[in-house]
Design a protein around this motif. Structure first.
Motif, PDB file in Angstrom:
ATOM      1  N   GLU A  72      -9.359   9.212   0.480  1.00 16.08           N
ATOM      2  CA  GLU A  72      -8.256   9.878   1.177  1.00 16.08           C
ATOM      3  C   GLU A  72      -8.775  10.766   2.471  1.00 16.08           C
ATOM      4  N   ILE A  73      -8.437  10.566   3.432  1.00 17.94           N
ATOM      5  CA  ILE A  73      -9.133  11.417   4.614  1.00 17.94           C
ATOM      6  C   ILE A  73      -7.693  12.264   5.098  1.00 17.94           C
ATOM      7  N   PRO A  74      -7.186  13.520   4.581  1.00 17.20           N
ATOM      8  CA  PRO A  74      -5.876  14.063   4.975  1.00 17.20           C
ATOM      9  C   PRO A  74      -5.735  14.127   6.566  1.00 17.20           C
ATOM     10  N   GLY A  75      -4.585  13.730   6.952  1.00 16.85           N
ATOM     11  CA  GLY A  75      -4.182  13.739   8.245  1.00 16.85           C
ATOM     12  C   GLY A  75      -4.615  12.580   9.180  1.00 16.85           C
ATOM     13  N   THR A  76      -5.168  11.524   8.279  1.00 19.53           N
ATOM     14  CA  THR A  76      -5.445  10.354   8.910  1.00 19.53           C
ATOM     15  C   THR A  76      -4.379   9.271   8.216  1.00 19.53           C
ATOM     16  N   THR A  77      -4.666   7.926   8.504  1.00 12.77           N
ATOM     17  CA  THR A  77      -4.027   6.855   7.727  1.00 12.77           C
ATOM     18  C   THR A  77      -4.873   6.484   6.479  1.00 12.77           C
ATOM     19  N   ILE A  78      -6.058   7.015   6.695  1.00 11.67           N
ATOM     20  CA  ILE A  78      -6.950   6.613   5.294  1.00 11.67           C
ATOM     21  C   ILE A  78      -6.605   7.027   4.116  1.00 11.67           C
ATOM     22  N   SER A  79      -5.953   6.460   3.268  1.00 13.74           N
ATOM     23  CA  SER A  79      -5.348   6.707   1.672  1.00 13.74           C
ATOM     24  C   SER A  79      -5.192   5.255   1.101  1.00 13.74           C
ATOM     25  N   PHE A  87       0.705  -1.144   0.209  1.00 19.66           N
ATOM     26  CA  PHE A  87       0.044   0.055  -0.135  1.00 19.66           C
ATOM     27  C   PHE A  87       0.931   1.422   0.039  1.00 19.66           C
ATOM     28  N   LYS A  88       2.084   1.140   0.519  1.00 17.46           N
ATOM     29  CA  LYS A  88       2.787   2.389   0.531  1.00 17.46           C
ATOM     30  C   LYS A  88       3.345   2.795  -1.047  1.00 17.46           C
ATOM     31  N   LYS A  89       3.624   1.487  -1.860  1.00 16.86           N
ATOM     32  CA  LYS A  89       3.862   1.862  -3.115  1.00 16.86           C
ATOM     33  C   LYS A  89       2.710   2.582  -3.877  1.00 16.86           C
ATOM     34  N   ILE A  90       1.608   1.784  -3.600  1.00 14.90           N
ATOM     35  CA  ILE A  90       0.058   2.620  -4.481  1.00 14.90           C
ATOM     36  C   ILE A  90      -0.030   3.770  -3.727  1.00 14.90           C
ATOM     37  N   GLN A  91       0.303   4.202  -2.700  1.00 17.48           N
ATOM     38  CA  GLN A  91       0.086   5.726  -1.891  1.00 17.48           C
ATOM     39  C   GLN A  91       1.080   6.591  -2.806  1.00 17.48           C
ATOM     40  N   GLU A  92       2.208   6.073  -2.873  1.00 12.79           N
ATOM     41  CA  GLU A  92       3.308   6.865  -3.641  1.00 12.79           C
ATOM     42  C   GLU A  92       3.117   7.264  -4.922  1.00 12.79           C
ATOM     43  N   SER A  93       2.293   6.147  -5.683  1.00 16.60           N
ATOM     44  CA  SER A  93       2.064   6.336  -6.962  1.00 16.60           C
ATOM     45  C   SER A  93       0.922   7.178  -7.303  1.00 16.60           C
ATOM     46  N   VAL A  94       0.086   7.534  -6.186  1.00 17.71           N
ATOM     47  CA  VAL A  94      -0.959   8.579  -6.423  1.00 17.71           C
ATOM     48  C   VAL A  94      -0.720   9.864  -5.590  1.00 17.71           C
ATOM     49  N   THR A  95      -0.796  10.848  -6.884  1.00 11.22           N
ATOM     50  CA  THR A  95      -0.119  12.070  -6.406  1.00 11.22           C
ATOM     51  C   THR A  95      -1.264  13.119  -6.383  1.00 11.22           C
TER      52      THR A  95
END
Length: 236
Positions: A67-74, A38-46
């Motif tokens: 995504e909820i900014p400021g939380t772990t939901i992404s 999921f880190k790789k996926i999150q990094e791929s979405v800018t």
């Protein structure tokens, strides 16, 4: 003889320890894989991307990103209409996973539905939709600071949270509401959401405004209970 018995007991204890360790190590490896994937996926979405075409190309089941900014939901959001709960226990690459991947109800249509329902596991440590636990805090501080939800599909949509429920699925079948027949049914559903909400905000949605729900298990209350974050679309 006593020496043999003692050695046998030691070997038995060692064997039991090894057996007990194996599931733990498997769980840790699975957790590490989950985090890396999921880190790789999150990094791929800018932030510059207006769609999720890159993820869709990797897996056609991907229909968006929440995504909820400021939380772990992404996370990416999946949908399989022929197998409604497939991603309850599968990762983004369709491999079995205890953590699963957030997914949109099979009965929802991103463009047409009055209510979009995204499901995700409540994993300890705030993983997946575990962060929803924080929205139950009585002082509402977390709630007030994290009311924006962004759901990107063919375009980026902004939703504003107006209610949080900790609800028994048999007392309020919120998961059945996808499309209202008319304004009356829509308003009745919103009123029921407020009735079961932990608090009211006074900015409830109006007929024609799409709602978004993030739903997860309320681990502290039992199998029939859910934590549900409900938001209305304010920009699309």
């Amino acid at each position: 003889m006593k020496r043999i018995i003692k050695i046998s007991l030691i070997l038995l204890l060692v064997g039991m320890a090894v057996i007990a360790t194996v599931p733990f190590l498997k769980e840790k490896r699975a957790e590490k894989k989950y985090e890396n994937d999921f880190k790789k996926i999150q990094e791929s979405v800018t932030e510059k991307k207006s769609d999720v075409n890159g993820l869709v190309k990797k897996n056609k089941d991907c229909i968006g990103y929440v995504e909820i900014p400021g939380t772990t939901i992404s996370y990416p959001v999946m949908q399989t209409k022929d197998k409604p709960d497939f991603y309850l226990n599968h990762d983004f690459n369709r491999n079995y996973s205890f953590y699963g991947t957030p997914y949109l109800s099979a009965y929802c249509d991103v463009k047409k539905s009055d209510n979009l329902i995204i499901y995700g596991h409540n994993i300890n440590g705030g993983k997946m939709f575990g962060a929803l636990e924080k929205y139950k805090d009585k002082d509402k501080e977390f709630f007030n600071k994290h009311r924006k939800i962004y759901f990107t599909t063919d375009k980026k949509r902004e939703y504003e949270v107006f209610a949080v429920m900790s609800v028994n699925i048999h007392k309020f079948e919120y998961w059945k509401f996808v499309m209202a027949r008319d304004k009356k049914e829509y308003d009745e559903f919103v009123d029921k959401v407020e009735e079961h909400s932990l608090w009211r905000q006074g900015n409830k949605p109006k007929y024609g405004e799409q709602m978004l729900m993030l739903s997860t298990c309320d681990n502290g209350k039992g199998d029939d209970w859910r934590i549900v974050l409900i938001a209305k679309c304010v920009y699309s």
